[in-house]
Structures are given as structure tokens and as C-alpha cells.
Design an enzyme around this catalytic site. Structure first.
Site, PDB file in Angstrom:
ATOM      1  N   ALA A  59       0.932  -1.365  -0.164  1.00 19.80           N
ATOM      2  CA  ALA A  59      -0.006  -0.018  -0.038  1.00 19.80           C
ATOM      3  C   ALA A  59       0.853   1.103   0.122  1.00 19.80           C
ATOM      4  O   ALA A  59       2.041   1.345   0.305  1.00 19.80           O
ATOM      5  CB  ALA A  59      -0.812   0.088   1.202  1.00 19.80           C
ATOM      6  N   HIS A  70      13.386   0.368  14.854  1.00 19.47           N
ATOM      7  CA  HIS A  70      12.519  -0.431  14.407  1.00 19.47           C
ATOM      8  C   HIS A  70      12.616  -0.381  12.603  1.00 19.47           C
ATOM      9  O   HIS A  70      11.656  -0.667  11.903  1.00 19.47           O
ATOM     10  CB  HIS A  70      11.120   0.318  14.376  1.00 19.47           C
ATOM     11  CG  HIS A  70      10.831   1.325  13.990  1.00 19.47           C
ATOM     12  ND1 HIS A  70      11.365   2.389  15.033  1.00 19.47           N
ATOM     13  CD2 HIS A  70      10.301   2.279  13.163  1.00 19.47           C
ATOM     14  CE1 HIS A  70      10.938   3.884  14.390  1.00 19.47           C
ATOM     15  NE2 HIS A  70      10.464   3.632  13.373  1.00 19.47           N
ATOM     16  N   ASP A  72      14.176   2.037  10.472  1.00 18.88           N
ATOM     17  CA  ASP A  72      14.408   3.076   9.427  1.00 18.88           C
ATOM     18  C   ASP A  72      15.636   3.987  10.326  1.00 18.88           C
ATOM     19  O   ASP A  72      15.835   3.429  11.572  1.00 18.88           O
ATOM     20  CB  ASP A  72      13.383   3.887   9.249  1.00 18.88           C
ATOM     21  CG  ASP A  72      12.520   4.343  10.369  1.00 18.88           C
ATOM     22  OD1 ASP A  72      11.010   4.546  10.531  1.00 18.88           O
ATOM     23  OD2 ASP A  72      12.923   4.566  11.327  1.00 18.88           O
ATOM     24  N   ASP A  77      12.157   6.633  21.119  1.00 20.76           N
ATOM     25  CA  ASP A  77      12.721   6.872  22.360  1.00 20.76           C
ATOM     26  C   ASP A  77      12.021   6.718  23.576  1.00 20.76           C
ATOM     27  O   ASP A  77      12.061   7.383  24.603  1.00 20.76           O
ATOM     28  CB  ASP A  77      12.494   8.574  22.192  1.00 20.76           C
ATOM     29  CG  ASP A  77      11.351   9.166  22.178  1.00 20.76           C
ATOM     30  OD1 ASP A  77      11.231  10.551  22.079  1.00 20.76           O
ATOM     31  OD2 ASP A  77      10.260   8.591  21.981  1.00 20.76           O
ATOM     32  N   THR A  82       8.810  11.894  21.537  1.00 23.58           N
ATOM     33  CA  THR A  82       8.281  11.770  20.173  1.00 23.58           C
ATOM     34  C   THR A  82       7.107  10.463  20.301  1.00 23.58           C
ATOM     35  O   THR A  82       7.441   9.693  20.885  1.00 23.58           O
ATOM     36  CB  THR A  82       9.181  11.434  19.208  1.00 23.58           C
ATOM     37  OG1 THR A  82      10.298  12.515  19.299  1.00 23.58           O
ATOM     38  CG2 THR A  82       8.691  11.255  17.930  1.00 23.58           C
ATOM     39  N   ASP A  96       4.896   5.991   4.807  1.00 26.10           N
ATOM     40  CA  ASP A  96       4.636   5.319   5.702  1.00 26.10           C
ATOM     41  C   ASP A  96       4.715   6.108   7.180  1.00 26.10           C
ATOM     42  O   ASP A  96       5.181   7.058   7.337  1.00 26.10           O
ATOM     43  CB  ASP A  96       5.702   4.235   5.905  1.00 26.10           C
ATOM     44  CG  ASP A  96       5.771   3.188   4.466  1.00 26.10           C
ATOM     45  OD1 ASP A  96       6.499   2.337   4.425  1.00 26.10           O
ATOM     46  OD2 ASP A  96       4.911   3.399   4.077  1.00 26.10           O
ATOM     47  N   ASP A 100       4.798   5.361  18.155  1.00 29.94           N
ATOM     48  CA  ASP A 100       5.603   4.805  19.126  1.00 29.94           C
ATOM     49  C   ASP A 100       4.747   3.966  20.120  1.00 29.94           C
ATOM     50  O   ASP A 100       4.098   4.507  20.932  1.00 29.94           O
ATOM     51  CB  ASP A 100       6.172   5.779  19.968  1.00 29.94           C
ATOM     52  CG  ASP A 100       7.383   5.407  21.049  1.00 29.94           C
ATOM     53  OD1 ASP A 100       8.249   6.311  21.399  1.00 29.94           O
ATOM     54  OD2 ASP A 100       7.448   4.160  21.256  1.00 29.94           O
ATOM     55  N   GLU A 103       4.119   4.669  23.958  1.00 27.63           N
ATOM     56  CA  GLU A 103       2.935   5.378  24.497  1.00 27.63           C
ATOM     57  C   GLU A 103       1.830   4.537  24.665  1.00 27.63           C
ATOM     58  O   GLU A 103       1.739   3.576  24.289  1.00 27.63           O
ATOM     59  CB  GLU A 103       2.940   6.382  23.362  1.00 27.63           C
ATOM     60  CG  GLU A 103       3.764   7.280  22.909  1.00 27.63           C
ATOM     61  CD  GLU A 103       5.133   7.678  23.710  1.00 27.63           C
ATOM     62  OE1 GLU A 103       4.562   7.953  25.030  1.00 27.63           O
ATOM     63  OE2 GLU A 103       5.879   8.055  23.481  1.00 27.63           O
ATOM     64  N   HIS A 120      -2.647  14.124  12.421  1.00 21.55           N
ATOM     65  CA  HIS A 120      -1.342  14.812  12.295  1.00 21.55           C
ATOM     66  C   HIS A 120      -0.393  14.383  11.371  1.00 21.55           C
ATOM     67  O   HIS A 120       0.122  14.651  10.342  1.00 21.55           O
ATOM     68  CB  HIS A 120      -0.897  15.198  13.621  1.00 21.55           C
ATOM     69  CG  HIS A 120       0.552  15.837  13.568  1.00 21.55           C
ATOM     70  ND1 HIS A 120       0.612  17.301  13.746  1.00 21.55           N
ATOM     71  CD2 HIS A 120       1.632  15.472  13.300  1.00 21.55           C
ATOM     72  CE1 HIS A 120       1.947  17.591  13.710  1.00 21.55           C
ATOM     73  NE2 HIS A 120       2.620  16.590  13.379  1.00 21.55           N
ATOM     74  N   GLU A 121       0.006  12.934  11.686  1.00 19.73           N
ATOM     75  CA  GLU A 121       0.915  12.227  10.800  1.00 19.73           C
ATOM     76  C   GLU A 121       0.286  11.956   9.564  1.00 19.73           C
ATOM     77  O   GLU A 121       1.463  12.213   8.520  1.00 19.73           O
ATOM     78  CB  GLU A 121       1.152  10.969  11.547  1.00 19.73           C
ATOM     79  CG  GLU A 121       1.487  10.824  12.984  1.00 19.73           C
ATOM     80  CD  GLU A 121       2.657  11.810  12.961  1.00 19.73           C
ATOM     81  OE1 GLU A 121       3.085  12.360  14.341  1.00 19.73           O
ATOM     82  OE2 GLU A 121       3.669  11.653  12.091  1.00 19.73           O
ATOM     83  N   HIS A 124       1.485  14.845   7.378  1.00 19.57           N
ATOM     84  CA  HIS A 124       2.925  14.628   6.714  1.00 19.57           C
ATOM     85  C   HIS A 124       2.970  13.734   5.921  1.00 19.57           C
ATOM     86  O   HIS A 124       3.360  13.919   4.728  1.00 19.57           O
ATOM     87  CB  HIS A 124       3.658  14.190   7.927  1.00 19.57           C
ATOM     88  CG  HIS A 124       4.109  15.253   8.971  1.00 19.57           C
ATOM     89  ND1 HIS A 124       4.303  16.574   8.776  1.00 19.57           N
ATOM     90  CD2 HIS A 124       4.153  15.019  10.363  1.00 19.57           C
ATOM     91  CE1 HIS A 124       4.588  17.061   9.807  1.00 19.57           C
ATOM     92  NE2 HIS A 124       4.392  16.455  10.769  1.00 19.57           N
ATOM     93  N   HIS A 130       5.032  21.279   9.238  1.00 16.91           N
ATOM     94  CA  HIS A 130       4.545  21.622  10.246  1.00 16.91           C
ATOM     95  C   HIS A 130       4.085  23.444   9.953  1.00 16.91           C
ATOM     96  O   HIS A 130       4.430  23.836   9.335  1.00 16.91           O
ATOM     97  CB  HIS A 130       5.636  21.756  11.639  1.00 16.91           C
ATOM     98  CG  HIS A 130       5.752  20.475  12.247  1.00 16.91           C
ATOM     99  ND1 HIS A 130       6.809  19.727  12.695  1.00 16.91           N
ATOM    100  CD2 HIS A 130       4.628  19.305  12.385  1.00 16.91           C
ATOM    101  CE1 HIS A 130       6.586  18.644  13.041  1.00 16.91           C
ATOM    102  NE2 HIS A 130       5.358  18.344  12.882  1.00 16.91           N
TER     103      HIS A 130
END
Ligand SMILES: CNC(=O)[C@@H](NC(=O)[C@H](CC(C)C)CN(O)C=O)C(C)(C)C
Ligand SMILES: [Ca+2]
Ligand SMILES: [Zn+2]
Ligand SMILES: [Zn+2]
Length: 163
Positions: A59, A70, A72, A77, A82, A96, A100, A103, A120-121, A124, A130
Site C-alpha cells: 500500500a 524499528h 528506519d 525514544d 516523540t 509510511d 511509538d 506510548e 497529524h501524521e 505529513h 509543520h
């Protein structure tokens, strides 16, 4: 963050596919599925884009919950700090989106709200950077805003300037 320095600036199509790989144990799978779908629909409603779920690994946008190193060059952290990252449009890792999994992901106001972070992601993953505007969904720090008016006027203008 968004890593568009290694990808293009926009997808060259209006129908974009996504696939969900590794899940979090914080939420039932079908809850993750619907929160991810809702986060995509935020952008679909504001633009000419359509998002189609795929169950293959080729996809456009691979969505995964991962921790620390992981695969990349952007290891996570641990708890806090993050929360997630996404690559700008492009082949392979382009688009992609990684969350995290150290969390605590929720559908509500405790922990970190998956719907808000995903929206939000995906901004991007579609090529948005931003914003310095605290009202914008693309502001660089998390706030558990209400799901109603997630996109600012600026966000709607930016996605429509791009597609
Ligand atoms: C609570 N922790 C934060 O607010 C952290 N911010 C984030 O993790 C951003 C994602 C939020 C805005 C959903 C990272 N980002 O921009 C991904 O595209 C720090 C500000 C601490 C970096
Ligand atoms: Ca973290
Ligand atoms: Zn960001
Ligand atoms: Zn990653």
C-alpha cells in the site's frame, strides 16, 4: 516529525491506499482500524483525496506501531517524547506512518489520543509540513483537541494548495 527531505512533495494521484501492519495492544484492533479510517477521512472531507484500505504490504501508506529501533533511521525514544513520525509522499517508505508503541494509545482524553495523532501524521504522509499556528493540526506539539474542528482554515488551505 516529517522526513520529506528524502521523498517527493505530493502524491501524483488522488486515490491513496493504506495498510495497517503491527498493532498496539492498548486498543482492540477494530478500534484502531476505525480511528485510522476516521483520521484519513478528516483529510478526505477537506480535499479531493480518497483513501482505500488494502491488506497487502505494498500500500502507499503503511501504518505500524513500533518501538525504539524499528528499521528506519529514526528510532523511537521510549515513553513520552516523540509520539509518532511519518515520511512524506513517495515510493517504498514514502508515506509510511509509525506510532511509538511505548506510548499509551487511547480513543479518549487519557494517554495519547490515536485519532488526533494519526490525523497529524497523515498530514505529513500527504506532504504537509509543520505549522507555527497553535490552532493548526500540524502544530508540532500534541494537544488532545476535540475531534470536531480538528483542521484549521490554514490546514484546509494547505491540503487544497497541494492537491
Ligand atoms: C507529547 N509529545 C509531543 O508533543 C512531541 N511531539 C510529537 O511527538 C510530534 C507529534 C504530535 C504533534 C502528535 C512529532 N511529530 O511532529 C510527528 O509528526 C514533542 C513536542 C515532545 C516532540
Ligand atoms: Ca516516545
Ligand atoms: Zn509532525
Ligand atoms: Zn519509523
Amino acid at each position: 516529525e516529517e522526513y520529506s527531505h528524502i521523498q517527493g512533495t505530493r502524491w501524483n494521484k488522488n486515490v491513496i491506499t493504506y495498510s495497517i501492519g503491527r498493532y498496539t495492544r492498548d486498543l482492540p484492533r477494530n478500534t484502531v482500524d476505525s480511528l485510522v479510517e476516521s483520521a484519513f477521512s478528516v483529510w478526505a472531507r477537506a480535499s479531493s483525496l480518497t483513501f482505500v484500505r488494502s491488506h497487502t504490504r505494498n500500500a502507499d501508506i503503511m501504518v505500524e506501531f513500533v518501538t525504539n529501533e524499528h528499521g528506519d533511521f529514526y528510532p523511537f525514544d521510549g515513553p513520552r517524547g516523540t509520539l509518532a513520525h511519518a515520511f512524506g509522499p513517495g515510493l517504498g517508505i514514502g508515506g509510511d506512518t509509525h506510532f511509538d508503541d511505548d506510548e499509551y494509545w487511547t480513543a479518549g482524553r487519557t494517554g495519547f489520543n490515536l485519532f488526533v495523532v494519526a490525523a497529524h501524521e497523515f498530514g505529513h504522509a500527504l506532504g504537509l509540513k509543520h505549522s507555527r499556528n497553535r490552532e493548526s493540526l500540524m502544530y508540532p506539539t500534541y494537544k488532545s483537541s476535540s475531534s470536531a474542528n480538528l483542521l484549521s482554515i490554514e490546514d484546509v488551505a494547505n491540503i487544497n494548495a497541494l492537491y
